[in-house]
Design an enzyme around this catalytic site. Structure first.
Site, mmCIF file in Angstrom:
data_model
loop_
_atom_site.group_PDB
_atom_site.id
_atom_site.type_symbol
_atom_site.label_atom_id
_atom_site.label_comp_id
_atom_site.label_asym_id
_atom_site.label_seq_id
_atom_site.Cartn_x
_atom_site.Cartn_y
_atom_site.Cartn_z
ATOM 1 N N ARG A 251 1.081 -1.319 -0.081
ATOM 2 C CA ARG A 251 -0.030 0.025 -0.023
ATOM 3 C C ARG A 251 0.885 1.216 0.136
ATOM 4 O O ARG A 251 0.311 2.251 -0.364
ATOM 5 C CB ARG A 251 -0.956 0.125 1.333
ATOM 6 C CG ARG A 251 -2.010 -1.064 1.190
ATOM 7 C CD ARG A 251 -2.870 -0.647 2.437
ATOM 8 N NE ARG A 251 -3.660 0.492 2.149
ATOM 9 C CZ ARG A 251 -4.943 0.503 2.126
ATOM 10 N NH1 ARG A 251 -5.776 -0.693 2.517
ATOM 11 N NH2 ARG A 251 -5.897 1.393 1.851
ATOM 12 N N LYS B 266 1.218 -19.900 4.753
ATOM 13 C CA LYS B 266 0.481 -20.462 5.718
ATOM 14 C C LYS B 266 0.271 -19.346 6.761
ATOM 15 O O LYS B 266 0.983 -18.348 6.718
ATOM 16 C CB LYS B 266 1.055 -21.740 6.819
ATOM 17 C CG LYS B 266 2.507 -21.440 7.274
ATOM 18 C CD LYS B 266 2.941 -22.594 8.025
ATOM 19 C CE LYS B 266 2.454 -22.196 9.513
ATOM 20 N NZ LYS B 266 3.160 -21.235 10.200
ATOM 21 N N HIS C 241 7.053 -24.240 4.515
ATOM 22 C CA HIS C 241 8.782 -24.236 4.256
ATOM 23 C C HIS C 241 9.509 -25.408 4.774
ATOM 24 O O HIS C 241 10.613 -25.514 4.446
ATOM 25 C CB HIS C 241 9.191 -22.863 4.784
ATOM 26 C CG HIS C 241 9.386 -22.833 6.021
ATOM 27 N ND1 HIS C 241 8.481 -22.377 7.140
ATOM 28 C CD2 HIS C 241 10.648 -22.770 6.761
ATOM 29 C CE1 HIS C 241 9.010 -22.281 8.287
ATOM 30 N NE2 HIS C 241 10.304 -22.604 8.205
ATOM 31 N N LYS D 66 13.326 -27.791 3.333
ATOM 32 C CA LYS D 66 14.471 -27.919 3.944
ATOM 33 C C LYS D 66 15.098 -29.047 3.532
ATOM 34 O O LYS D 66 14.614 -30.146 3.060
ATOM 35 C CB LYS D 66 14.153 -28.236 5.522
ATOM 36 C CG LYS D 66 13.701 -26.693 6.155
ATOM 37 C CD LYS D 66 13.508 -27.043 7.647
ATOM 38 C CE LYS D 66 12.884 -25.787 8.208
ATOM 39 N NZ LYS D 66 13.924 -24.878 8.670
ATOM 40 N N ASP E 234 0.016 -22.945 14.643
ATOM 41 C CA ASP E 234 1.417 -22.440 14.020
ATOM 42 C C ASP E 234 2.388 -23.695 13.280
ATOM 43 O O ASP E 234 3.071 -23.309 12.627
ATOM 44 C CB ASP E 234 1.932 -21.440 15.177
ATOM 45 C CG ASP E 234 3.044 -20.399 14.384
ATOM 46 O OD1 ASP E 234 2.934 -20.118 13.253
ATOM 47 O OD2 ASP E 234 4.373 -20.248 15.033
ATOM 48 N N HIS F 102 3.909 -28.040 9.850
ATOM 49 C CA HIS F 102 5.162 -28.366 9.806
ATOM 50 C C HIS F 102 5.535 -29.722 10.578
ATOM 51 O O HIS F 102 5.891 -30.560 9.892
ATOM 52 C CB HIS F 102 6.242 -27.453 10.543
ATOM 53 C CG HIS F 102 6.221 -25.948 10.217
ATOM 54 N ND1 HIS F 102 6.018 -25.748 8.777
ATOM 55 C CD2 HIS F 102 6.162 -24.757 10.662
ATOM 56 C CE1 HIS F 102 6.009 -24.373 8.639
ATOM 57 N NE2 HIS F 102 6.067 -23.912 9.652
ATOM 58 N N LYS G 49 8.054 -22.613 21.809
ATOM 59 C CA LYS G 49 9.032 -21.387 21.515
ATOM 60 C C LYS G 49 9.747 -21.268 23.019
ATOM 61 O O LYS G 49 9.122 -21.764 23.942
ATOM 62 C CB LYS G 49 8.243 -20.348 21.268
ATOM 63 C CG LYS G 49 7.695 -20.217 20.074
ATOM 64 C CD LYS G 49 7.483 -18.930 19.153
ATOM 65 C CE LYS G 49 6.797 -18.845 17.869
ATOM 66 N NZ LYS G 49 7.826 -19.045 16.787
HETATM 67 C C1 BG6 Z 1 6.911 -20.520 10.985
HETATM 68 C C2 BG6 Z 1 6.212 -20.207 12.318
HETATM 69 O O1 BG6 Z 1 6.299 -21.104 9.964
HETATM 70 O O2 BG6 Z 1 7.986 -21.423 11.262
HETATM 71 C C3 BG6 Z 1 7.016 -19.524 13.408
HETATM 72 O O3 BG6 Z 1 5.372 -19.427 12.072
HETATM 73 C C4 BG6 Z 1 8.342 -20.557 13.444
HETATM 74 O O4 BG6 Z 1 6.454 -19.235 14.510
HETATM 75 C C5 BG6 Z 1 9.073 -20.884 12.118
HETATM 76 O O5 BG6 Z 1 9.200 -19.588 14.134
HETATM 77 C C6 BG6 Z 1 10.117 -21.715 12.386
HETATM 78 O O6 BG6 Z 1 10.642 -21.977 11.224
HETATM 79 P P1 BG6 Z 1 12.326 -22.484 11.197
HETATM 80 O O7 BG6 Z 1 12.499 -22.843 9.778
HETATM 81 O O8 BG6 Z 1 13.057 -21.306 11.695
HETATM 82 O O9 BG6 Z 1 12.268 -23.596 11.815
#
Ligand code: BG6
Length: 493
Positions: free
Chosen positions: A43, A142, A172, A176, A229, A234, A334
């Site tokens: 924006r 996501k 993602h 990896k 999350d 993941h 976390k």
């Molecule tokens: C993301 C989450 O998808 O993955 C984050 O939203 C998280 O909260 C992150 O920190 C972790 O990714 P990586 O590649 O650092 O393990």
């Protein structure tokens, strides 16, 4: 092959932290197809040059090895452009269409890295502007929804204007290198396959531990939590990679069909298993690397009375012939004691112990560890004849003793400079139209279906998450859960 990559959310965090650095790496490695244009969309009122300057300034915060030199950036910057858009305004999509028509590209990637609330708007508007032709591929970040119903609603809208082949739902973790190595380990070798089943494997543990807290995403995270999350996507994708049957070939749908079968075979929750096999926690203050860190509830953007979980540990079972009765433990959180993601495959102890060693009957040193991060590699832990016996020079000192030994494959060392980061790999795959490492809608829906009863149970449970001190491995209930089966998390064994 020419391409245009339109980055919606072009000034956002994800754009400069992950996507731009990944595009730059692909450019640096010479793997980005020539003749590409990358257009940031947001924006803000910026010219192309101002956008380039903004991206350049952000690169200062990227890790050193991934930062461009002046010369490299000026070459990369030639690909960058900017378009100011209000994503709800159809006229702005007409402008985008005009820009794309100036030089029609073979492939147009629309990367939607905006707030999730805008996903469907962007897709509908793209279609309304006639930008959903067969050359278009849409990348969706996501989280795609916050429960099954909202996920379905997004998928339905998106599928009404694009074919499944055009939709790249990113996770993602699948990009990896270590996760691709897991596929290679399982399906490129015949060594492990005969052992990869309930007869030989006692349990499997998946850990994704982070040292970081919620950083600047307090408000987003507070309405999300660790289950949505990390677990729904993941962790379950890792579970699929480790538990799936060998696919019939390496095509996207063959792989995704097998992953879907795993998700469908996950044992449904009962009130009893929800109580016993799911632990949620929330970090309190503590210290990480000797530095004091605040409690989750004191983080910016977080409700001071928040009941959002920052830690989840759970025990799953896959009800099929290969895995019946084998517990799969997942934990993620976390502000834990370290940044450490790994999968541990614990084999059953030898069926008949001829060695008089307490180790012989345990499975502590009879395991394969797949390290995802920070290091990427494989450790095979075995028992060997110990040093005592050799020093004794023979059998006169009694029964042989066993000692743990370990085969350690370090993929970073072996493949170091040739490795491609997760976002780089996935972006190149989108441009090339390869869907293997992207998530199909039915997989995603199945994963939501499985986690939803947990969310429901938590909503009705007044006790809330258990506090744990930052810098630890989460609430002690997580260790108690696994101990009830006679096992332990790796750092406790
Ligand atoms: C993301 C989450 O998808 O993955 C984050 O939203 C998280 O909260 C992150 O920190 C972790 O990714 P990586 O590649 O650092 O393990």
């Amino acid at each position: 092959m020419s391409f245009d990559l339109i980055l919606f959310g072009g000034t956002g965090d994800l754009a400069w932290r992950k996507i731009m650095p990944a595009l730059f790496q692909a450019f640096r490695h010479g793997s980005l197809p020539e003749g590409g244009r990358i257009v940031g969309v947001a924006r803000d009122d910026l010219s192309d040059d101002q956008y380039r300057a903004l991206i350049k300034s952000r690169f200062d915060q990227v890790e050193l090895a991934k930062r461009p030199s002046e010369e490299e950036f000026s070459r990369f910057a030639a690909l960058l452009g900017y378009l100011r858009m209000d994503l709800a305004n159809p006229a702005d999509y007409a402008q985008l269409a005009a820009r794309l028509q100036q030089r029609p590209a073979d492939v147009v990637v629309m990367y939607v890295a905006t707030a999730p609330g805008l996903f469907t708007t962007v897709c509908e508007q793209i279609a309304a502007a006639g930008l959903n032709g067969p050359q278009t591929r849409v990348v969706l970040e996501k989280p795609l929804g916050h429960d099954l119903a909202s996920n379905r609603a997004i998928n339905e809208t998106v599928r009404s204007v694009l074919t499944e082949q055009q939709i790249f739902r990113i996770d993602h973790y699948l990009g990896k290198p270590s996760v691709q190595n897991l596929f290679a380990l399982r399906f490129g070798n015949s060594l492990f396959e005969p052992l990869w089943r309930r007869e030989h494997i006692a349990n499997i543990q998946i850990t994704i531990a982070e040292e970081l807290g919620v950083e600047k995403r307090g408000a987003f995270y507070d309405s999300t939590g660790a289950l949505r999350d990390m677990v729904q996507n993941h962790a379950l994708q890792l579970l699929c990679a480790v538990a799936m049957e060998p696919p019939i070939n390496a095509h996207a749908d063959a792989i995704r069909d097998e992953k879907l079968k795993v998700l469908r075979s996950l044992k449904a929750w009962t009130p009893e298993t929800l109580r016993q096999h799911v632990i949620r926690g929330q970090y309190a203050g503590g210290s990480i690397d000797g530095e004091a860190v605040p409690a989750y509830r004191d983080e910016k953007g977080v409700d001071p009375h928040s009941r959002t979980e920052t830690f989840v540990a759970l025990r799953a079972e896959i009800a099929n012939w290969r895995w019946a009765g084998v517990p799969f433990y997942i934990r993620t959180g976390k502000r834990l004691a370290g940044r450490d993601a790994h999968i541990e495959v614990n084999f059953r102890p030898a069926p008949h112990a001829i060695f008089k060693s307490p180790l012989a009957s345990s499975n502590v040193d009879n395991r394969l560890v797949i390290n995802l991060q920070p290091k990427d590699g494989l450790e095979l832990h075995l028992l060997a004849q110990g040093a005592d016996q050799r020093r004794g020079g023979g059998t006169s000192r009694g029964a042989p003793t066993l000692a743990p030994v370990q085969l350690d494959l370090d993929f970073d060392k072996r493949f170091g400079s040739e490795r491609v980061g997760a976002y780089e790999r996935l972006l190149l795959d989108v441009i090339a139209g390869r869907l293997n490492l992207f998530v199909r809608s039915d997989e995603q829906e199945e994963a939501w279906r499985w986690v939803e009863p947990i969310l429901d149970a938590w909503r009705h449970d007044s006790t809330g998450p258990r506090p744990y001190a930052s810098g630890t491995w989460g609430p002690s209930a997580s260790s108690a859960m696994i101990a009830r089966d006679g096992y332990c998390w790796s750092e406790e064994c």
